[in-house]
Design a protein around this motif. Structure first.
Motif, PDB file in Angstrom:
ATOM      1  N   GLY A 136      38.895 -34.293 -40.789  1.00 36.70           N
ATOM      2  CA  GLY A 136      39.889 -33.574 -41.714  1.00 36.70           C
ATOM      3  C   GLY A 136      40.216 -32.312 -41.083  1.00 36.70           C
ATOM      4  N   GLY A 137      40.042 -31.994 -39.825  1.00 40.14           N
ATOM      5  CA  GLY A 137      40.339 -30.814 -39.164  1.00 40.14           C
ATOM      6  C   GLY A 137      39.184 -29.620 -39.211  1.00 40.14           C
ATOM      7  N   LEU A 138      38.054 -30.105 -39.712  1.00 43.46           N
ATOM      8  CA  LEU A 138      37.045 -29.224 -39.998  1.00 43.46           C
ATOM      9  C   LEU A 138      36.341 -29.042 -38.434  1.00 43.46           C
ATOM     10  N   LEU A 139      36.328 -29.891 -37.464  1.00 40.50           N
ATOM     11  CA  LEU A 139      35.856 -29.796 -36.129  1.00 40.50           C
ATOM     12  C   LEU A 139      36.978 -28.890 -35.458  1.00 40.50           C
ATOM     13  N   ASN A 140      38.446 -28.941 -35.586  1.00 39.46           N
ATOM     14  CA  ASN A 140      39.210 -28.071 -34.753  1.00 39.46           C
ATOM     15  C   ASN A 140      38.832 -26.871 -34.300  1.00 39.46           C
ATOM     16  N   PRO A 141      38.561 -25.845 -35.105  1.00 38.84           N
ATOM     17  CA  PRO A 141      38.049 -24.523 -34.578  1.00 38.84           C
ATOM     18  C   PRO A 141      37.083 -24.448 -33.555  1.00 38.84           C
ATOM     19  N   VAL A 142      35.824 -25.609 -33.457  1.00 39.17           N
ATOM     20  CA  VAL A 142      34.973 -25.629 -32.627  1.00 39.17           C
ATOM     21  C   VAL A 142      35.597 -26.036 -31.394  1.00 39.17           C
ATOM     22  N   LEU A 143      36.632 -27.074 -31.301  1.00 39.54           N
ATOM     23  CA  LEU A 143      37.077 -27.623 -30.317  1.00 39.54           C
ATOM     24  C   LEU A 143      38.038 -26.531 -29.706  1.00 39.54           C
ATOM     25  N   ASN A 144      38.929 -25.810 -30.288  1.00 39.43           N
ATOM     26  CA  ASN A 144      39.596 -24.919 -29.888  1.00 39.43           C
ATOM     27  C   ASN A 144      38.765 -23.640 -29.062  1.00 39.43           C
ATOM     28  N   SER A 145      37.848 -23.350 -29.645  1.00 38.18           N
ATOM     29  CA  SER A 145      36.786 -22.578 -29.084  1.00 38.18           C
ATOM     30  C   SER A 145      36.244 -23.112 -27.562  1.00 38.18           C
ATOM     31  N   ILE A 146      35.796 -24.206 -27.545  1.00 38.16           N
ATOM     32  CA  ILE A 146      35.543 -24.745 -26.464  1.00 38.16           C
ATOM     33  C   ILE A 146      36.661 -24.779 -25.383  1.00 38.16           C
ATOM     34  N   GLN A 147      37.842 -25.003 -25.746  1.00 36.46           N
ATOM     35  CA  GLN A 147      39.106 -24.718 -24.987  1.00 36.46           C
ATOM     36  C   GLN A 147      39.109 -23.637 -24.355  1.00 36.46           C
ATOM     37  N   SER A 148      39.106 -22.433 -25.344  1.00 39.59           N
ATOM     38  CA  SER A 148      39.385 -21.194 -24.971  1.00 39.59           C
ATOM     39  C   SER A 148      38.170 -20.771 -23.886  1.00 39.59           C
ATOM     40  N   LEU A 149      36.850 -21.134 -24.173  1.00 37.01           N
ATOM     41  CA  LEU A 149      36.139 -20.720 -23.015  1.00 37.01           C
ATOM     42  C   LEU A 149      36.239 -21.659 -21.724  1.00 37.01           C
ATOM     43  N   LEU A 150      36.402 -23.060 -21.863  1.00 41.72           N
ATOM     44  CA  LEU A 150      36.748 -23.554 -20.605  1.00 41.72           C
ATOM     45  C   LEU A 150      37.870 -23.128 -19.853  1.00 41.72           C
ATOM     46  N   ALA A 151      38.869 -22.559 -20.357  1.00 34.75           N
ATOM     47  CA  ALA A 151      40.143 -22.059 -19.826  1.00 34.75           C
ATOM     48  C   ALA A 151      39.744 -20.755 -19.031  1.00 34.75           C
ATOM     49  N   THR A 152      38.687 -20.109 -19.934  1.00 33.32           N
ATOM     50  CA  THR A 152      38.337 -18.911 -19.230  1.00 33.32           C
ATOM     51  C   THR A 152      37.295 -19.102 -17.879  1.00 33.32           C
ATOM     52  N   VAL A 153      36.577 -19.908 -18.062  1.00 33.19           N
ATOM     53  CA  VAL A 153      35.654 -19.974 -16.997  1.00 33.19           C
ATOM     54  C   VAL A 153      36.309 -20.690 -15.885  1.00 33.19           C
ATOM     55  N   LEU A 154      37.199 -21.734 -16.076  1.00 32.64           N
ATOM     56  CA  LEU A 154      37.797 -22.234 -15.048  1.00 32.64           C
ATOM     57  C   LEU A 154      38.666 -21.243 -14.124  1.00 32.64           C
ATOM     58  N   SER A 155      39.260 -20.428 -15.026  1.00 30.70           N
ATOM     59  CA  SER A 155      40.208 -19.356 -14.282  1.00 30.70           C
ATOM     60  C   SER A 155      39.472 -18.487 -13.441  1.00 30.70           C
ATOM     61  N   VAL A 156      38.282 -18.055 -13.856  1.00 26.91           N
ATOM     62  CA  VAL A 156      37.452 -17.066 -13.219  1.00 26.91           C
ATOM     63  C   VAL A 156      36.671 -17.745 -12.016  1.00 26.91           C
ATOM     64  N   LEU A 157      36.398 -18.915 -12.214  1.00 28.52           N
ATOM     65  CA  LEU A 157      36.001 -19.633 -11.038  1.00 28.52           C
ATOM     66  C   LEU A 157      37.149 -19.635  -9.899  1.00 28.52           C
ATOM     67  N   ALA A 158      38.056 -19.925 -10.422  1.00 31.78           N
ATOM     68  CA  ALA A 158      39.281 -20.322  -9.262  1.00 31.78           C
ATOM     69  C   ALA A 158      39.555 -19.261  -8.443  1.00 31.78           C
ATOM     70  N   VAL A 159      39.638 -17.800  -9.127  1.00 31.32           N
ATOM     71  CA  VAL A 159      39.627 -16.717  -8.796  1.00 31.32           C
ATOM     72  C   VAL A 159      38.492 -16.160  -7.885  1.00 31.32           C
ATOM     73  N   VAL A 160      37.340 -16.215  -8.373  1.00 31.74           N
ATOM     74  CA  VAL A 160      36.053 -15.576  -7.806  1.00 31.74           C
ATOM     75  C   VAL A 160      35.521 -16.716  -6.835  1.00 31.74           C
ATOM     76  N   VAL A 161      35.351 -17.769  -7.163  1.00 33.73           N
ATOM     77  CA  VAL A 161      34.855 -18.948  -6.129  1.00 33.73           C
ATOM     78  C   VAL A 161      35.845 -20.176  -5.995  1.00 33.73           C
ATOM     79  N   PRO A 162      36.901 -19.898  -4.943  1.00 36.05           N
ATOM     80  CA  PRO A 162      37.813 -21.076  -4.865  1.00 36.05           C
ATOM     81  C   PRO A 162      37.218 -22.283  -4.627  1.00 36.05           C
ATOM     82  N   ALA A 163      36.058 -22.088  -3.842  1.00 33.08           N
ATOM     83  CA  ALA A 163      35.610 -23.489  -3.266  1.00 33.08           C
ATOM     84  C   ALA A 163      35.102 -24.384  -4.502  1.00 33.08           C
TER      85      ALA A 163
END
Length: 196
Positions: A136-163
């Motif tokens: 019923g959408g109750l889990l959506n805010p948790v999934l959205n927080s995970i997406q935000s975290l993954l986007a940030t971590v993946l972006s930082v890794l791409a910039v700091v540790v390209p390998a």
């Protein structure tokens, strides 16, 4: 030049995948990286490291993250984010291929970067759609927080540790191919069982 192109493509695709999760966070990370000298951007993309761009990306990131936390707004946000993710993914990929001829860089950026950003965006929307139906959408805010975290971590890794970004791209691609082949094989077995 070949190694530089491969690494640039992997970093660009990793950033594009992050754009599929959150459109503006990867742009902010790359802009900050360029401003701090951690990312080299060609003349065409130097604007991404300017203070007006950083301010715009920062505000857009906060608005996008906050809006995704509200169940009724996250679906409207998905509709707006789909084309933006494609454009942002293409731009970030091209920004990493600035050493190539513009036609080749933009072709690769649109196909690889835009394609990966769109695929990631569609996957996220699908997961939240299943969450909406089952919880019923109750889990959506948790999934959205995970997406935000993954986007940030993946972006930082791409910039700091390209390998590391290149490794993540290769692992995810291999897992995607494996999943697709497994799913295709299962469908063929089901079709054969129904026909026989």
């Amino acid at each position: 030049m070949v190694l530089e192109t491969i690494m640039g493509l992997c970093v660009g695709v990793a950033l594009a995948a992050a754009c599929g999760l959150r459109v503006f966070a990867p742009l902010l990370v790359v802009g900050m990286g360029a401003n701090l000298g951690a990312v080299e951007l060609g003349e065409s993309f130097a604007w991404m490291g300017t203070w007006p761009a950083l301010l715009s990306f920062g505000v857009a990131t906060v608005v996008e993250t906050a809006a995704s936390s509200w169940p009724w707004l996250d679906h409207a946000l998905d509709a707006a984010a789909a084309p933006l993710a494609l454009v942002a993914g293409a731009i970030l990929t091209v920004s990493q291929l600035d050493h190539l001829h513009p036609a080749l860089a933009w072709g690769s950026g649109i196909v690889a970067g835009g394609g990966v950003a769109s695929a990631t965006q569609v996957s996220g929307v699908s997961v939240r759609g299943v969450s909406t139906l089952t919880t019923g959408g109750l889990l959506n805010p948790v999934l959205n927080s995970i997406q935000s975290l993954l986007a940030t971590v993946l972006s930082v890794l791409a910039v700091v540790v390209p390998a590391a970004a290149a490794g993540i791209v290769l692992i995810v691609a291999a897992l995607g191919v494996r999943w697709y082949l497994h799913r295709r094989g299962r469908r063929a077995r089901v079709a054969a069982a129904l026909a026989g």
